[in-house]
Design a protein around this motif. Structure first.
Motif, PDB file in Angstrom:
ATOM      1  N   HIS A  14       0.816  -1.234   0.000  1.00 58.75           N
ATOM      2  CA  HIS A  14       0.000   0.000   0.000  1.00 58.75           C
ATOM      3  C   HIS A  14       0.838   1.268   0.000  1.00 58.75           C
ATOM      4  O   HIS A  14       0.565   2.203   0.761  1.00 58.75           O
ATOM      5  N   ASP A  49      -1.719  -5.082  -4.328  1.00 57.92           N
ATOM      6  CA  ASP A  49      -1.775  -3.853  -3.530  1.00 57.92           C
ATOM      7  C   ASP A  49      -0.384  -3.315  -3.198  1.00 57.92           C
ATOM      8  O   ASP A  49      -0.120  -2.890  -2.078  1.00 57.92           O
ATOM      9  N   HIS A  89      -6.496  -2.578  -4.981  1.00 56.03           N
ATOM     10  CA  HIS A  89      -6.130  -1.157  -4.964  1.00 56.03           C
ATOM     11  C   HIS A  89      -5.344  -0.754  -6.202  1.00 56.03           C
ATOM     12  O   HIS A  89      -5.109   0.417  -6.427  1.00 56.03           O
ATOM     13  N   HIS A 123      -4.616 -12.668  -5.168  1.00 57.79           N
ATOM     14  CA  HIS A 123      -4.611 -11.565  -4.204  1.00 57.79           C
ATOM     15  C   HIS A 123      -5.630 -11.893  -3.115  1.00 57.79           C
ATOM     16  O   HIS A 123      -5.307 -11.823  -1.930  1.00 57.79           O
ATOM     17  N   HIS A 218      -4.228  -9.564   0.541  1.00 57.14           N
ATOM     18  CA  HIS A 218      -5.517  -8.929   0.764  1.00 57.14           C
ATOM     19  C   HIS A 218      -5.937  -8.792   2.227  1.00 57.14           C
ATOM     20  O   HIS A 218      -6.221  -7.687   2.686  1.00 57.14           O
ATOM     21  N   HIS A 220      -4.973  -8.307   5.671  1.00 56.53           N
ATOM     22  CA  HIS A 220      -3.668  -7.820   6.147  1.00 56.53           C
ATOM     23  C   HIS A 220      -3.219  -8.455   7.450  1.00 56.53           C
ATOM     24  O   HIS A 220      -2.625  -7.785   8.289  1.00 56.53           O
TER      25      HIS A 220
HETATM   26 MN   LIG Z   1      -4.512  -4.661   0.613  1.00 59.81          MN
END
Ligand SMILES: [Mn+2]
Length: 262
Positions: A14, A49, A89, A123, A218, A220
């Motif tokens: 991220h 992500d 994302h 993911h 995905h 976390h």
């Molecule tokens: Mn994520």
């Protein structure tokens, strides 16, 4: 695996969140990790992500990340394959990662043979029971006309708008996670097994019983579950608070943490 090398799995960095400045600290730690593992890496799997928000505009690259992108390109240039499973994302990566960074892109869950063992890799977004709201939004975001419309917005408007949206969903997740942690749910194997992704894995395993490992991003939270005697389930975790990753040496998958020197 040849010459004692390993396959590395990392996900949910991220980058860009919560602010460019704070992200840079995590980017630097990730670059250190990449450089540290490169000599023993047979392949690297990034499970989605990588960015909190990424959009492939036709002629514009989202600002920032210069050192990070350079470090990743250097890895692929050195001959280490980097596989990328697109996340929710950064589902709007169309060509850039492939063409500029040399990533091998995967847009759907896939079953791959690693050292002769069957891995199910994804993911993880939108898989498993429930989460109808997200499954609907995913369709909206994957719609070509909507993507075209978003591209018409000037990036100085479009990117902050998307970041605001992404930040809202992140904070909602963080709140839910801290509640679940306080309730002790993460120590409860049965509770973990009943979550959507492990349920999805169990469902797939019924159809394809010789899968040895499920690897997801995905969610976390670093999670390792034994689904059957021969099959293990892993969530990698994230590169936000856990700095967690996995290695596979040809016989076992191990969950590890990188100790950042912040
Ligand atoms: Mn994520």
């Amino acid at each position: 695996m040849q010459n004692g090398k390993k396959i590395f799995f990392n996900s949910d960095q991220h980058f860009g969140a919560p602010t460019a400045k704070e992200s840079k600290v995590r980017e630097r730690i990730f670059i250190e990790w990449l450089e540290h593992i490169a000599p023993e890496a047979e392949e690297i799997y990034l499970m989605g992500d990588l960015f909190d928000f990424w959009f492939d505009y036709k002629a514009v690259v989202p600002k920032g990340y210069t050192l990070l992108l350079g470090a990743l390109a250097r890895i692929t240039l050195s001959g280490i394959p980097v596989h990328y499973y697109r996340g929710n994302h950064d589902m709007w990566t169309f060509y850039y990662f492939e063409e500029e960074l040399g990533f091998i892109m995967h847009r759907q869950p896939e079953i791959v043979l690693l050292d002769g063992k069957k891995f199910y890799m994804a993911h993880g977004d939108g898989l498993g029971p429930g989460d109808r709201g997200y499954k609907f939004i995913k369709k909206v975001f994957e719609n070509k006309i909507n993507q075209w419309l978003f591209r018409q917005l000037h990036p100085d408007w479009g990117i902050p708008l998307a970041r605001f949206w992404s930040g809202r969903s992140r904070y909602a997740n963080l709140e839910r996670e801290s509640r679940e942690r306080e309730d002790g749910k993460y120590d409860d194997q049965q509770w973990l097994l009943n979550e959507p992704l492990p349920q999805y894995a169990l469902h797939i395993l019924q159809q394809i019983p010789d899968i040895r490992y499920f690897i997801f991003g995905h969610w976390h939270l670093p999670v390792a579950l034994q689904l059957t005697d021969n099959c293990s389930y892993f969530n990698i975790g994230d590169w936000i608070t856990h700095f967690s990753y996995l290695t596979f040496d040809g016989s076992v998958v191990e969950a590890k943490r990188w100790k950042p020197d912040i």
